[in-house]
Scaffold this active site. Structure first.
Site, PDB file in Angstrom:
ATOM      1  N   ASP A  84       0.828  -1.203   0.000  1.00 16.32           N
ATOM      2  CA  ASP A  84       0.000   0.000   0.000  1.00 16.32           C
ATOM      3  C   ASP A  84       0.863   1.254   0.000  1.00 16.32           C
ATOM      4  OD1 ASP A  84       0.906  -0.071   2.608  1.00 16.32           O
ATOM      5  OD2 ASP A  84      -1.079  -0.271   3.519  1.00 16.32           O
ATOM      6  N   SER A  85       2.194   1.069   0.056  1.00 14.35           N
ATOM      7  CA  SER A  85       3.109   2.180  -0.184  1.00 14.35           C
ATOM      8  C   SER A  85       2.919   2.766  -1.567  1.00 14.35           C
ATOM      9  CB  SER A  85       4.558   1.712  -0.002  1.00 14.35           C
ATOM     10  OG  SER A  85       4.804   0.524  -0.733  1.00 14.35           O
ATOM     11  N   ASP A 123      -0.814  -6.276  -0.316  1.00 16.54           N
ATOM     12  CA  ASP A 123      -1.349  -5.696   0.917  1.00 16.54           C
ATOM     13  C   ASP A 123      -2.870  -5.663   0.895  1.00 16.54           C
ATOM     14  OD1 ASP A 123       0.447  -4.973   2.929  1.00 16.54           O
ATOM     15  OD2 ASP A 123       1.140  -3.216   1.824  1.00 16.54           O
ATOM     16  N   LYS A 153      -0.946  -9.584   2.686  1.00 20.09           N
ATOM     17  CA  LYS A 153      -0.337  -9.062   3.912  1.00 20.09           C
ATOM     18  C   LYS A 153      -1.321  -8.135   4.601  1.00 20.09           C
ATOM     19  CE  LYS A 153       2.898  -5.775   3.940  1.00 20.09           C
ATOM     20  NZ  LYS A 153       2.326  -4.763   4.874  1.00 20.09           N
ATOM     21  N   GLU A 155      -1.843  -5.669   8.407  1.00 14.66           N
ATOM     22  CA  GLU A 155      -1.191  -5.083   9.567  1.00 14.66           C
ATOM     23  C   GLU A 155      -1.883  -5.497  10.858  1.00 14.66           C
ATOM     24  OE1 GLU A 155       0.362  -0.980   7.341  1.00 14.66           O
ATOM     25  OE2 GLU A 155      -0.988  -0.854   9.073  1.00 14.66           O
ATOM     26  N   GLU A 221       8.623  -3.517  11.216  1.00 15.85           N
ATOM     27  CA  GLU A 221       8.957  -2.194  10.697  1.00 15.85           C
ATOM     28  C   GLU A 221       9.281  -1.224  11.815  1.00 15.85           C
ATOM     29  OE1 GLU A 221       7.433   1.256   7.591  1.00 15.85           O
ATOM     30  OE2 GLU A 221       6.282  -0.606   7.777  1.00 15.85           O
TER      31      GLU A 221
END
Length: 304
Positions: A84-85, A123, A153, A155, A221
């Site tokens: 999502d970067s 993501d 992925k 979070e 991270e």
């Protein structure tokens, strides 16, 4: 994940480990290596697990389009993250929060089409899994069916345990993400996570929670190096570091940071391996000057 467009203050990167890290030896059978191996089939989560057992370190890069992904695939990068970067470095958003599942699905499909060997992880963007396991399964299923990714992925540690558990039970491999979780920027800000005894225990609990839920790997991270090393020793699944020191099983960078495409100052944890922004700008200026000066197109570029 944090990109160079994310305002991480200088000095807020990962702490250095107290002792130098010794790189593990190459596996006896190098044909099985994730990076540099001889296999041309798609890498799977079983291959990633095997790398942990062999003590093999491996690289991961982000990718958001077919052409860039094909370059990384040819270079042997074994795992690519459609992160999502993309919100920061590809779509022009200020943070990762606005990224939609539609955008993630479209760009993930492009990355899959541009690769043959790499495991592609996508993501789950903000708002696509927070409601609970059923929403997470619906979103992840779309990325697997419509985009063709090999894993997703998400979070969160303990708070995402139920989502991870259902996805894994449904046959969808999950990479977890703890420490700094950029989708929670409005709540936690951009700062190193896990400093202090209580915070360190909480991060370790989060890492063990996602392992217990069935995640095949976990991104750490912006975590102090000593803590990241402890987490890595404590887990039987691989850790993927970004600003988490040298002792993680793997390392990941946002590709535009790694290759010098991002403008301005980069976070402490980034190493730039090229200056593509300058090279691309020089190429554009050379083209423009040729057009204005009449040097392009010439006879060899012309049809009759």
């Amino acid at each position: 994940m944090t990109s160079a467009l994310t305002p991480v203050p200088n000095g807020q990167g990962a702490a250095h480990s107290e002792a130098p890290s010794v790189a593990p030896a190459r596996p006896a059978d190098s044909s099985k290596a994730l990076y540099g191996g001889k296999s041309t089939r798609r890498i799977t989560v079983r291959d990633v697990a095997g790398a942990k057992e062999r003590g093999e370190k491996w690289p991961m890069l982000t990718a958001y389009d077919a052409m860039t992904a094909s370059v990384f695939d040819e270079a042997g990068i074994p795992v690519m993250l459609v992160g999502d970067s993309m919100g920061n470095c590809h779509l022009g958003y200020d943070t990762t929060v606005p990224v939609t599942l539609d955008e993630m699905t479209m760009l993930s499909a492009a990355v899959v089409r541009g690769t043959r060997r790499a495991l592609i992880v996508a993501d789950l963007p903000f708002g696509s899994y927070q409601e609970g396991p059923v929403q997470a399964l619906r979103s992840a299923t779309r990325l697997v069916k419509d985009a063709g990714v090999g894993a997703v992925k998400l979070e969160g540690g303990e708070r995402s345990h139920r989502q991870i558990e259902l996805l894994v039970e449904s046959g969808i491999p999950v990479m977890a993400h703890v420490g700094l979780t950029p989708q929670s920027v409005n709540a936690m800000g951009y700062r190193v996570q896990g400093r202090g005894e209580e915070a360190a225990h909480r991060l370790l609990r989060d890492a063990k929670a996602v392992q217990d839920a069935g995640a095949f790997a976990v991104v750490l991270e912006l975590v102090p190096a000593g803590l990241a090393a402890e987490v890595t020793r404590s887990l039987h699944i691989p850790t993927v570091g970004i600003g988490a020191g040298p002792d993680c099983d793997a390392q990941v960078l946002v590709w535009t940071d790694m290759a010098g495409m991002t403008e301005g100052r980069v976070p402490r944890f980034v190493k730039q391996y090229a200056d593509l922004r300058r090279a691309l700008g020089d190429s554009a200026r050379a083209f423009a000057e040729d057009v204005v000066g009449g040097a392009f197109p010439q006879e060899e570029h012309t049809f009759h």
